[in-house]
Design a protein around this motif. Structure first.
Motif, short mmCIF file in Angstrom:
data_model
loop_
_atom_site.label_atom_id
_atom_site.label_comp_id
_atom_site.label_asym_id
_atom_site.label_seq_id
_atom_site.Cartn_x
_atom_site.Cartn_y
_atom_site.Cartn_z
N UNK A 2 0.90 -1.21 -0.02
CA UNK A 2 0.10 -0.05 0.03
C UNK A 2 0.80 1.26 0.14
N UNK A 3 1.78 1.37 0.94
CA UNK A 3 2.71 2.41 0.83
C UNK A 3 3.46 2.63 -0.31
N UNK A 4 3.93 1.39 -1.12
CA UNK A 4 4.74 1.30 -2.12
C UNK A 4 3.88 1.89 -3.46
N UNK A 5 2.62 1.62 -3.14
CA UNK A 5 1.68 1.89 -4.31
C UNK A 5 1.71 3.45 -4.35
N UNK A 6 1.33 4.14 -3.11
CA UNK A 6 1.31 5.34 -3.00
C UNK A 6 2.37 6.03 -3.31
N UNK A 33 -1.42 16.41 -3.25
CA UNK A 33 -2.91 16.57 -3.62
C UNK A 33 -3.27 15.21 -3.82
N UNK A 34 -2.73 14.71 -4.84
CA UNK A 34 -3.00 13.23 -5.08
C UNK A 34 -3.13 12.44 -3.91
N UNK A 35 -2.07 12.51 -3.29
CA UNK A 35 -1.82 11.62 -1.89
C UNK A 35 -2.76 11.90 -0.73
N UNK A 36 -2.98 13.11 -0.63
CA UNK A 36 -3.90 13.65 0.48
C UNK A 36 -5.56 13.14 0.08
N UNK A 89 -6.23 10.63 -2.00
CA UNK A 89 -6.36 9.03 -1.90
C UNK A 89 -6.41 8.69 -0.42
N UNK A 90 -5.69 9.40 0.34
CA UNK A 90 -5.53 8.98 1.87
C UNK A 90 -6.95 9.42 2.47
N UNK A 135 -7.54 6.73 -7.95
CA UNK A 135 -8.96 7.48 -7.83
C UNK A 135 -10.30 6.65 -7.74
N UNK A 136 -10.22 5.50 -8.73
CA UNK A 136 -11.32 4.95 -9.08
C UNK A 136 -11.54 4.09 -7.78
#
Length: 310
Positions: A80-84, A144-147, A149-150, A171-172
């Protein structure tokens, strides 16, 4: 997700993508070496070009090495961390490349439309500011993408229909609400896609208008030739990205989407140094001089060894 389920094709895919990755890294390193080794290339245009080559190396390094490892160990898993992390780096370098291409278009616009004021406008401080601005906006986009998603949720044991953590796929999975998902996608897409494309379009609209006012056909060709490499890279980068986006919307095959994504994640960074080295006479001459100096130094060393043996 693998690009092919056929185990017999895995070694071929590994060799193909490894070769493309090495060509990408070595080609962009040659561009950086050519720019840094010749003082005549210490200009705004080549400053942006060397930064673009560096970003291309990082951009392709966010996806290809992990894919090569997955092929070798026959595993598709990523943490999960690696994907983010991969998604964040991918967004950062993709945005950085887009903004650098916009800065290069503005540089060509000033050089052609305001040649007498070029040295004043494109001074080292302003060029450094443009690079810093591109860096800052790219970092903002990735965070922004990370925030987002989290904020919307945690997911595990899911399959991504691509060979890397594509932001649209994340995002999906992270945004269950269609309205929220579309709002986030279109906001980020419009701001970080429409603004750079508009800047490039405006710059080249002014450039073409200036070229059309040149009386001689030879003068028009000479001026437009200075923009040829950048225009080719812009068309390749945005054309492949837009093509993949449209193709993914029309196609129902996840494997075809993954294959199409290879175009702008692997092929485009590989072709950029080839385009600039083939179309740019100064870069080609510098690379020839570097090669000739290397050949001379090797011949001197071999002669020295022969003399020692005597």
């Amino acid at each position: 997700m693998d690009l092919s389920e056929d185990s017999g094709l895995q070694p071929i895919l590994f060799g193909l993508f490894l070769s493309m990755y090495l060509v990408t890294v070595l080609g962009n390193l040659l561009i950086i070496l050519a720019v840094s080794s010749d003082s005549h290339h210490h200009t705004p245009m080549y400053l942006f070009l060397s930064n673009l080559s560096l970003i291309d190396i990082y951009f392709t390094s966010t996806t290809v090495p992990k894919m090569l490892v997955n092929i070798q160990i026959h595993s598709r898993a990523i943490s999960y961390v690696g994907c983010l992390t991969q998604m964040s780096l991918f967004v950062f370098f993709a945005c950085m490349e887009s903004l650098l291409l916009t800065a290069m278009a503005y540089d060509r616009f000033v050089a052609i439309c305001h040649p007498l004021h070029y040295q004043i406008i494109m001074n080292p401080h302003f060029c450094g500011f443009l690079v810093f601005l591109s860096l800052w906006f790219s970092l903002l986009d990735s965070q922004l993408h990370n925030l987002i998603t989290l904020h919307f949720g945690y997911f595990k044991d899911v399959e991504i229909s691509n060979f890397f953590c594509d932001p649209s796929q994340i995002f999906y999975l992270a945004c269950p609400e269609t309205f929220t998902k579309n709002m986030v996608r279109y906001f980020l897409g419009d701001f970080y896609g429409f603004v750079p494309i508009s800047g490039i379009f405006f710059s080249y609209f002014k450039i073409v208008s200036s070229i059309l006012r040149i009386p001689s056909a030879g003068g028009k060709f000479k001026v437009f030739f200075t923009c040829g490499s950048h225009l080719a890279v812009v068309c390749l980068f945005y054309g492949s990205a837009i093509g993949v986006y449209l193709f993914s919307n029309m196609s129902s095959s996840n494997r075809k989407d993954a294959v199409a994504s290879v175009m702008y994640t692997v092929v485009t960074p590989m072709l950029n140094p080839l385009i600039y080295s083939l179309r740019n006479r100064d870069i080609k001459n510098t690379l020839r001089r570097i090669h000739s100096r290397r050949v001379k130094s090797e011949s001197v060393v071999s002669i020295w060894y022969v003399g020692c043996n005597c």
